[in-house]
Design an enzyme around this catalytic site. Sequence first.
Site, PDB file in Angstrom:
ATOM      1  N   ASP A 142      -6.515  -6.273  10.022  1.00 56.51           N
ATOM      2  CA  ASP A 142      -7.858  -6.527  10.387  1.00 56.51           C
ATOM      3  C   ASP A 142      -9.298  -6.689   9.485  1.00 56.51           C
ATOM      4  OD1 ASP A 142      -6.995  -5.842   7.582  1.00 56.51           O
ATOM      5  OD2 ASP A 142      -7.255  -3.978   7.543  1.00 56.51           O
ATOM      6  N   LYS A 201       1.129  -1.144  -0.013  1.00 57.24           N
ATOM      7  CA  LYS A 201       0.051   0.192  -0.089  1.00 57.24           C
ATOM      8  C   LYS A 201       1.328   1.677  -0.238  1.00 57.24           C
ATOM      9  CE  LYS A 201      -2.285  -1.730   3.908  1.00 57.24           C
ATOM     10  NZ  LYS A 201      -3.497  -2.005   4.659  1.00 57.24           N
TER      11      LYS A 201
HETATM   12  P1  ADP Z   1      -7.022   1.695   5.710  1.00 53.90           P
HETATM   13  O1  ADP Z   1      -7.254   0.719   6.995  1.00 53.90           O
HETATM   14  O2  ADP Z   1      -6.863   1.304   5.224  1.00 53.90           O
HETATM   15  O3  ADP Z   1      -6.341   3.213   6.872  1.00 53.90           O
HETATM   16  P2  ADP Z   1      -9.252   3.035   5.306  1.00 53.90           P
HETATM   17  O4  ADP Z   1     -10.837   1.429   5.304  1.00 53.90           O
HETATM   18  O5  ADP Z   1     -10.407   4.085   5.944  1.00 53.90           O
HETATM   19  O6  ADP Z   1      -8.551   2.181   5.150  1.00 53.90           O
HETATM   20  O7  ADP Z   1     -10.311   3.225   4.311  1.00 53.90           O
HETATM   21  C1  ADP Z   1      -9.220   4.427   3.257  1.00 53.90           C
HETATM   22  C2  ADP Z   1      -9.778   4.565   1.768  1.00 53.90           C
HETATM   23  O8  ADP Z   1     -10.883   4.301   1.320  1.00 53.90           O
HETATM   24  C3  ADP Z   1      -8.124   5.475   1.375  1.00 53.90           C
HETATM   25  O9  ADP Z   1      -8.129   5.454   0.856  1.00 53.90           O
HETATM   26  C4  ADP Z   1     -10.302   5.646   0.190  1.00 53.90           C
HETATM   27  O10 ADP Z   1      -9.867   4.854  -1.173  1.00 53.90           O
HETATM   28  C5  ADP Z   1     -11.051   5.261   0.219  1.00 53.90           C
HETATM   29  N1  ADP Z   1     -12.599   5.941   0.250  1.00 53.90           N
HETATM   30  C6  ADP Z   1     -12.435   6.979   1.758  1.00 53.90           C
HETATM   31  N2  ADP Z   1     -13.327   7.330   1.729  1.00 53.90           N
HETATM   32  C7  ADP Z   1     -14.162   7.348  -0.132  1.00 53.90           C
HETATM   33  C8  ADP Z   1     -15.115   7.618  -0.621  1.00 53.90           C
HETATM   34  N3  ADP Z   1     -15.833   8.769  -0.579  1.00 53.90           N
HETATM   35  N4  ADP Z   1     -15.250   6.981  -2.331  1.00 53.90           N
HETATM   36  C9  ADP Z   1     -14.381   6.258  -2.668  1.00 53.90           C
HETATM   37  N5  ADP Z   1     -13.116   5.311  -1.381  1.00 53.90           N
HETATM   38  C10 ADP Z   1     -12.566   5.815  -0.493  1.00 53.90           C
HETATM   39 MG    MG Z   2      -8.119  -0.721   7.655  1.00 52.94          MG
END
Ligand code: ADP
Ligand code: MG
Length: 499
Positions: free
Chosen positions: A233, A198
């Site tokens: 996760d 990532k």
């Molecule tokens: P992580 O646990 O890997 O940090 P999350 O589950 O919080 O990730 O998801 C974050 C990701 O979700 C962002 O990198 C983005 O790609 C996607 N994301 C967040 N908001 C939106 C949205 N409104 N529409 C589409 N994708 C989104």
């Molecule tokens: Mg996550």
Amino acid sequence: MMSVTVAAPTSSAAGAYLSRSSRRRFTVALRSDVSVTPTRILTNLKHECATPLPLLQQVAKAMSDDMRAGLGLGPGSELGLPMIPTYVENLPTGNEKGLFYALDLGGTNFRVLRVQLGGKDERVIATEFDQVSIPQDLMFATSQELFDFIASGLAKFASKEDGRFHISKGRKREIGFTFSFPVKQTSIDSGILIKWTKGFAVSGTAGRDVVACLNEAMERQRIDMRVSALVNDTVGTLAGAEYWDNDVVAAVILGTGTNACYVEQISAIPKLQGYASSSGKMIISTEWGAFSNSLPLTEFDREMDAASINPGEQIFEKTISGMYLGEIVRRVLLKMTEEGGLFGKSVPQELSTPFILGTPDLCTMQQDCSGDLHAVGSLLYDIAGVESNLSERKTVLEVCETIVKRGGSLAGAGIVGILEKMEEDQRGLIFGNGNRSVVAIDGGLYENYPQYRAYLQSSVKELLGIEKSKNVVIEHTKDGSGIGASLLAASNSIYKQNL
Ligand code: ADP
Ligand code: MG
């Protein structure tokens, strides 16, 4: 052919994070002899990204086969998925009691959580969480810098514990650590980082026990807590969802990256031959982001992969997850602009900047229902610095639609591949009469992108057919992974016997 000179796009993922306002706006003139029209590029793209039923079936079958291969021993197993044993052999029972913490290092955000568990009757008595986005420079920092950031976030959060939370005398606070990168686990509370994914390129962690890295950082911060469970996760999500619903059989994350896990019979894991398990089962982390068989890929995917910090790796992740969908669309739009004259005769430098277009931007554009696609127009102006007419905006939307449809549909095929693998080994377990099999899904992409979600669900339905679909429930479990990780910390507590 075009005679275009644009600033060389940076091939580092750091290019993803240039601030939009700090970029200088300049454009480069194009020759007017446009040879390939945007329509032609779009037609080709749609053709190459199409996911008709036979292709989805092939992907589902390849997923099952690669899972089986990865569980095996000896020759051929390296061709399968990593299928990492998690050493989680028991899911939460509901009896878990006490104060537990969870840390979650994803790809975009870092979360801390505490929960007061009250056992079967009271369940979750109180919970509190905090979230910060991971500073971009930490993705390229040293291991110590990254873990110090995590530990200091924890220290800050822990110092604000209020009266709703209490711990029995003589006990340390225990932590469920959700670490969502490929880890070779050796026990429930230790695991060696195989590699970063990532876009992370932190130095000095690969090959080390990430729990030891966290412990050392906690010592530096003088935090007296103990990591009782290391999970990713997907495992946290499965445990969190199972706490409320016993029919959960698998969990999927669709956020910055992607992964899936499921409950496997020890007897079906040749590489754990001879392992004595208390329940006869273990959660397996498929690491399906590494899957690559039978995928409909385009020149844009191949070029993005080649420019990534992990070329040739995580191809499924690069096709279906949040970090990459926007970037694939940007690459298509860049070609349409350079070679097809989309947006007129100039190529804005912004469009040549890797990762400038995020998946949330695609999502915003796809929600625009106005007649003149006003929101699409202003987003394109803000991000790419281009003026667009209605027909160009429609083309952009079709590109988004094509890439998002492919992503959601393939994710659905992956899920069906997992369910079919489970059903093949234990007939009737998943699709048997009267059964209910729940797949818990979490992650920012699935949560926030309605079109993606719809494509995933319809792909699952199409593949399973009407009868089997009746037994399968795709459920969104929001933030279940934090509670799940703390539940696993509880069930693996060193004080378990005193409960
Ligand atoms: P992580 O646990 O890997 O940090 P999350 O589950 O919080 O990730 O998801 C974050 C990701 O979700 C962002 O990198 C983005 O790609 C996607 N994301 C967040 N908001 C939106 C949205 N409104 N529409 C589409 N994708 C989104
Ligand atoms: Mg996550």
